[in-house]
Design a protein around this motif. Structure first.
Motif, PDB file in Angstrom:
ATOM      1  N   SER A  54      67.059  32.239 -58.319  1.00 36.78           N
ATOM      2  CA  SER A  54      68.247  31.654 -57.687  1.00 36.78           C
ATOM      3  C   SER A  54      68.255  31.961 -56.193  1.00 36.78           C
ATOM      4  CB  SER A  54      69.517  32.203 -58.340  1.00 36.78           C
ATOM      5  OG  SER A  54      69.614  31.809 -59.688  1.00 36.78           O
ATOM      6  N   ALA A  55      67.957  33.217 -55.840  1.00 35.34           N
ATOM      7  CA  ALA A  55      67.940  33.598 -54.423  1.00 35.34           C
ATOM      8  C   ALA A  55      66.829  32.877 -53.664  1.00 35.34           C
ATOM      9  CB  ALA A  55      67.768  35.116 -54.303  1.00 35.34           C
ATOM     10  N   LEU A  56      65.629  32.852 -54.229  1.00 37.23           N
ATOM     11  CA  LEU A  56      64.507  32.182 -53.563  1.00 37.23           C
ATOM     12  C   LEU A  56      64.766  30.688 -53.396  1.00 37.23           C
ATOM     13  CD1 LEU A  56      61.452  33.943 -55.295  1.00 37.23           C
ATOM     14  CD2 LEU A  56      62.376  34.348 -52.990  1.00 37.23           C
ATOM     15  N   THR A  57      65.352  30.068 -54.402  1.00 32.91           N
ATOM     16  CA  THR A  57      65.665  28.641 -54.320  1.00 32.91           C
ATOM     17  C   THR A  57      66.696  28.372 -53.241  1.00 32.91           C
ATOM     18  OG1 THR A  57      65.206  28.384 -56.685  1.00 32.91           O
ATOM     19  CG2 THR A  57      66.465  26.632 -55.616  1.00 32.91           C
ATOM     20  N   ALA A  58      67.688  29.239 -53.146  1.00 35.29           N
ATOM     21  CA  ALA A  58      68.715  29.072 -52.114  1.00 35.29           C
ATOM     22  C   ALA A  58      68.105  29.142 -50.721  1.00 35.29           C
ATOM     23  CB  ALA A  58      69.791  30.143 -52.281  1.00 35.29           C
TER      24      ALA A  58
ATOM     25  N   MET B 258      79.697  24.461 -55.184  1.00 37.29           N
ATOM     26  CA  MET B 258      80.355  25.085 -54.023  1.00 37.29           C
ATOM     27  C   MET B 258      79.966  24.338 -52.758  1.00 37.29           C
ATOM     28  SD  MET B 258      79.984  29.008 -52.612  1.00 37.29           S
ATOM     29  CE  MET B 258      80.688  29.459 -51.022  1.00 37.29           C
ATOM     30  N   GLU B 259      80.951  23.942 -51.975  1.00 34.18           N
ATOM     31  CA  GLU B 259      80.685  23.272 -50.710  1.00 34.18           C
ATOM     32  C   GLU B 259      80.709  24.300 -49.576  1.00 34.18           C
ATOM     33  OE1 GLU B 259      83.302  20.069 -50.038  1.00 34.18           O
ATOM     34  OE2 GLU B 259      82.728  18.951 -51.841  1.00 34.18           O
ATOM     35  N   ILE B 260      79.755  24.177 -48.666  1.00 29.85           N
ATOM     36  CA  ILE B 260      79.663  25.098 -47.537  1.00 29.85           C
ATOM     37  C   ILE B 260      80.165  24.379 -46.293  1.00 29.85           C
ATOM     38  CG2 ILE B 260      78.131  26.512 -46.144  1.00 29.85           C
ATOM     39  CD1 ILE B 260      76.254  26.699 -48.527  1.00 29.85           C
ATOM     40  N   GLU B 261      81.227  24.875 -45.740  1.00 32.94           N
ATOM     41  CA  GLU B 261      81.852  24.234 -44.590  1.00 32.94           C
ATOM     42  C   GLU B 261      80.919  24.268 -43.378  1.00 32.94           C
ATOM     43  OE1 GLU B 261      85.986  24.561 -41.949  1.00 32.94           O
ATOM     44  OE2 GLU B 261      85.645  25.855 -43.700  1.00 32.94           O
TER      45      GLU B 261
ATOM     46  N   MET C 121      74.383  30.635 -62.493  1.00 29.49           N
ATOM     47  CA  MET C 121      74.089  30.916 -61.087  1.00 29.49           C
ATOM     48  C   MET C 121      72.968  30.010 -60.580  1.00 29.49           C
ATOM     49  SD  MET C 121      72.346  34.364 -59.527  1.00 29.49           S
ATOM     50  CE  MET C 121      73.663  35.462 -60.057  1.00 29.49           C
ATOM     51  N   PHE C 122      71.900  29.901 -61.369  1.00 31.37           N
ATOM     52  CA  PHE C 122      70.766  29.061 -60.973  1.00 31.37           C
ATOM     53  C   PHE C 122      71.196  27.600 -60.847  1.00 31.37           C
ATOM     54  CE2 PHE C 122      66.516  27.130 -62.396  1.00 31.37           C
ATOM     55  CZ  PHE C 122      66.057  27.061 -61.096  1.00 31.37           C
ATOM     56  N   GLY C 123      71.960  27.122 -61.830  1.00 29.74           N
ATOM     57  CA  GLY C 123      72.452  25.749 -61.760  1.00 29.74           C
ATOM     58  C   GLY C 123      73.359  25.536 -60.565  1.00 29.74           C
ATOM     59  N   GLY C 124      74.189  26.526 -60.229  1.00 28.12           N
ATOM     60  CA  GLY C 124      75.076  26.407 -59.082  1.00 28.12           C
ATOM     61  C   GLY C 124      74.315  26.310 -57.771  1.00 28.12           C
ATOM     62  N   VAL C 125      73.248  27.080 -57.644  1.00 25.96           N
ATOM     63  CA  VAL C 125      72.415  27.009 -56.446  1.00 25.96           C
ATOM     64  C   VAL C 125      71.795  25.623 -56.315  1.00 25.96           C
ATOM     65  CG1 VAL C 125      70.266  27.850 -55.387  1.00 25.96           C
ATOM     66  CG2 VAL C 125      71.934  29.474 -56.313  1.00 25.96           C
ATOM     67  N   LEU C 126      71.295  25.081 -57.420  1.00 24.82           N
ATOM     68  CA  LEU C 126      70.687  23.752 -57.382  1.00 24.82           C
ATOM     69  C   LEU C 126      71.708  22.691 -56.972  1.00 24.82           C
ATOM     70  CD1 LEU C 126      68.451  23.842 -60.604  1.00 24.82           C
ATOM     71  CD2 LEU C 126      67.715  24.025 -58.223  1.00 24.82           C
ATOM     72  N   ARG C 127      72.926  22.812 -57.465  1.00 23.89           N
ATOM     73  CA  ARG C 127      73.961  21.832 -57.111  1.00 23.89           C
ATOM     74  C   ARG C 127      74.343  21.952 -55.636  1.00 23.89           C
ATOM     75  NH1 ARG C 127      75.483  23.225 -62.314  1.00 23.89           N
ATOM     76  NH2 ARG C 127      76.952  24.836 -61.668  1.00 23.89           N
ATOM     77  N   THR C 128      74.547  23.183 -55.165  1.00 25.07           N
ATOM     78  CA  THR C 128      74.954  23.390 -53.774  1.00 25.07           C
ATOM     79  C   THR C 128      73.875  22.950 -52.796  1.00 25.07           C
ATOM     80  OG1 THR C 128      76.331  25.262 -54.443  1.00 25.07           O
ATOM     81  CG2 THR C 128      75.777  25.114 -52.115  1.00 25.07           C
ATOM     82  N   SER C 129      72.619  23.061 -53.202  1.00 18.96           N
ATOM     83  CA  SER C 129      71.505  22.719 -52.313  1.00 18.96           C
ATOM     84  C   SER C 129      71.462  21.237 -51.968  1.00 18.96           C
ATOM     85  CB  SER C 129      70.181  23.126 -52.962  1.00 18.96           C
ATOM     86  OG  SER C 129      69.906  22.298 -54.087  1.00 18.96           O
TER      87      SER C 129
ATOM     88  N   THR D 114      71.761  31.566 -44.547  1.00 18.40           N
ATOM     89  CA  THR D 114      71.469  32.904 -45.057  1.00 18.40           C
ATOM     90  C   THR D 114      72.729  33.661 -45.440  1.00 18.40           C
ATOM     91  OG1 THR D 114      69.504  32.989 -43.649  1.00 18.40           O
ATOM     92  CG2 THR D 114      70.296  35.070 -44.539  1.00 18.40           C
ATOM     93  N   ASP D 115      73.778  33.537 -44.626  1.00 20.25           N
ATOM     94  CA  ASP D 115      74.996  34.281 -44.920  1.00 20.25           C
ATOM     95  C   ASP D 115      75.780  33.701 -46.086  1.00 20.25           C
ATOM     96  OD1 ASP D 115      75.692  31.965 -43.591  1.00 20.25           O
ATOM     97  OD2 ASP D 115      77.375  32.891 -42.533  1.00 20.25           O
ATOM     98  N   GLN D 116      75.342  32.532 -46.593  1.00 18.67           N
ATOM     99  CA  GLN D 116      76.033  31.894 -47.715  1.00 18.67           C
ATOM    100  C   GLN D 116      75.244  31.978 -49.023  1.00 18.67           C
ATOM    101  OE1 GLN D 116      79.193  30.497 -47.691  1.00 18.67           O
ATOM    102  NE2 GLN D 116      79.238  31.502 -45.681  1.00 18.67           N
ATOM    103  N   VAL D 117      74.035  32.544 -48.979  1.00 15.99           N
ATOM    104  CA  VAL D 117      73.204  32.590 -50.178  1.00 15.99           C
ATOM    105  C   VAL D 117      73.882  33.390 -51.286  1.00 15.99           C
ATOM    106  CG1 VAL D 117      71.056  33.501 -51.140  1.00 15.99           C
ATOM    107  CG2 VAL D 117      71.009  32.194 -49.007  1.00 15.99           C
ATOM    108  N   VAL D 118      74.311  34.598 -50.970  1.00  7.86           N
ATOM    109  CA  VAL D 118      74.956  35.431 -51.992  1.00  7.86           C
ATOM    110  C   VAL D 118      76.278  34.828 -52.459  1.00  7.86           C
ATOM    111  CG1 VAL D 118      75.979  37.691 -52.462  1.00  7.86           C
ATOM    112  CG2 VAL D 118      73.791  37.541 -51.275  1.00  7.86           C
ATOM    113  N   PRO D 119      77.157  34.351 -51.556  1.00  9.39           N
ATOM    114  CA  PRO D 119      78.379  33.702 -52.041  1.00  9.39           C
ATOM    115  C   PRO D 119      78.127  32.522 -52.975  1.00  9.39           C
ATOM    116  CG  PRO D 119      78.620  34.224 -49.724  1.00  9.39           C
ATOM    117  CD  PRO D 119      77.195  34.530 -50.082  1.00  9.39           C
TER     118      PRO D 119
END
Length: 464
Positions: free
Chosen positions: A45-49, A1-4, A331-339, A56-61
């Motif tokens: 996943s949350a802590l890693t994000a 997921m890309e964050i604009e 979910m965990f893998g997605g957080v790692l990729r987005t980071s 912060t407002d994009q962590v849950v999305p």
């Protein structure tokens, strides 16, 4: 997921340290403190994000995006496959096929028979779908012959894995073929040369060793047949296993033909062509198979619609945990990729002065360990080494060997950020330690043996 509007400011060093710490804490939570894997994955996943600086407002999305994308590909397959598996198991169909396999191959060759059957089924069927359809037969053979279920399950599980990793029309090698402009026919040839020995060593031989060392009982997740007076005929059971394979091949086969140019764009855009491809989409193929199985197996045994419905309902409860934990792994893998960990690794690894085939393997392997997704690892590695490959003047066989080498790197060291790790572990009712000792080792052997053979093919083809 890309964050604009957001870009990662941390460098590769801190990002890799955060990823390593996250995985270590996750393992401690699950293994030492016995926190349920689903809850532990959400917490980490949350802590890693937060730790990697995701807004912060994009962590849950971001978390929901990784969770949802994984469930989109897994939940339907596991649910439908479990329903089909429960019907085959409780009707006595899986036992009938198990008896026939044992009769044909002998008790000592039963694991080999299961593996060979899974290799054939795994050619067009994706890993997840093939696994859930074949497991009832595996479990029936294990109950009949006794001993650890690993002796029978690992040859089958590994067979689906090697076919998914190395051979078109599966998405990984097809994607790499596009990057490298490689011939699909050569990839199939080289893929088979690498896949069969890799399966034999990693799954059949290792399965025998693991079965002797780890006494794992046959799981009850798919139920088991009681005394059945009128089980279905073996031909009916085989047809139910072959039907999704044939339907899925409509999609994967026709899609490969369209991408390769063997089918014109006009033909590929025709309604009938698209309809056949839609019929071969895995969820549709499994749904059609389930309906036909209910009519041919359920009704043929005199079961009422209510009884069939109860059979299907009983299949869904046990697999809910599998589905949710698999989604949390995604979910965990997605957080790692987005980071941005993947992008940081690209910068570090792109300057390695090593042979292109080894570079592709190593980059894919590191990306696989860092973020979990084999597809992302393969795509990233292929994109990085593609300019060097295209400029290298390699022949068709060498290009195919590079495709297989990169695919081999994308499968090694499956662990807690890989949804497949949780899928296999939960279906076989293994704890995390046992999953590491079996599934992670099996996947790593597949990757290492596959790469070694691909490197030999690459070297030999360069001399011809």
């Amino acid at each position: 997921m890309e964050i604009e509007g957001w870009s990662q400011t941390l460098t590769a060093g801190p990002l890799l340290l955060i990823a390593a710490a996250a995985i270590a804490v996750l393992l401690v939570l699950i293994i030492k403190f016995r926190v349920h894997a689903f809850l532990a994955l959400i917490i980490i996943s949350a802590l890693t994000a937060f730790a990697t600086g995701i807004p912060t407002d994009q962590v849950v999305p971001v978390m929901l995006d990784g969770f949802g994308k994984t469930l989109a590909s897994v939940a339907l397959l596991v649910g439908l496959g479990a329903m089909l598996g429960r019907l085959l198991e409780t009707s006595g169909g899986a036992q009938v096929l198990a008896d026939r396999l044992i009769q044909a191959f002998g008790e000592k060759r039963a694991p080999l028979a299961l593996g060979v059957a899974s290799l054939l089924f795994g050619f067009p069927i994706f890993f997840d779908a093939g696994l859930v359809v074949m497991l009832p037969v595996v479990f029936s053979v294990a109950r009949r012959l006794g001993g650890s279920v690993l002796t029978y399950a690992l040859p089958a599980v590994g067979a689906f894995s090697v076919m998914h990793v190395f051979l078109p029309p599966h998405p990984g090698p097809v994607t790499a073929a596009t990057f490298f402009e490689a011939n699909v026919g050569y990839i199939i040839l080289v893929g088979l040369i690498c896949a069969i020995p890799a399966w034999y060593i990693s799954s059949y031989l290792f399965g025998k060793i693991a079965g002797r060392r780890i006494d794992l009982p046959v799981p009850s997740i798919l139920g088991r047949a009681e005394d059945v007076s009128n089980p279905p005929k073996v031909g009916t059971v085989v047809a139910m296993l072959l039907l999704p394979m044939v339907l899925i091949f409509l999609n994967t086969g026709l899609g490969t033909l369209a991408k390769s140019g063997a089918v014109s764009k006009d033909t590929a855009s025709q309604t009938w062509f698209q309809l056949l491809r839609a019929l071969g989409e895995t969820p549709i193929a499994l749904t059609v198979t389930l309906i036909i199985a209910a009519l041919t197996i359920g009704r043929a045994r005199g079961l009422s619609g209510s009884a069939i419905e109860k059979t299907f309902e009983s299949a869904l409860g046990p697999v809910c945990s599998v589905i949710l934990i698999t989604g949390a792994g995604g979910m965990f893998g997605g957080v790692l990729r987005t980071s941005g960990i993947g992008a940081a690794l690209e910068d570090v690894l792109s300057d390695l002065g090593i042979p292109v085939i080894l570079a592709g393997f190593l980059i894919a392997a590191v990306m696989r360990v860092a973020q979990g997704s084999a597809t992302v690892a393969l795509t990233t590695a292929a994109g990085l080494v593609a300019p060097a490959v295209l400029a290298g003047g390699y022949n068709g066989i060498q290009l195919a060997a590079v495709v297989v080498a990169v695919a081999a790197g994308s499968v090694v060291l499956s662990h807690v950020n890989d949804s497949g790790f949780w899928l296999v572990g939960r279906f076989l009712e293994m704890d995390v330690r046992t999953t590491f000792k079996t599934w992670t080792v099996l996947e790593t052997i597949i990757g290492v043996v596959g790469f070694a053979l691909a490197a030999v093919v690459f070297a030999v083809a360069g001399l011809v």
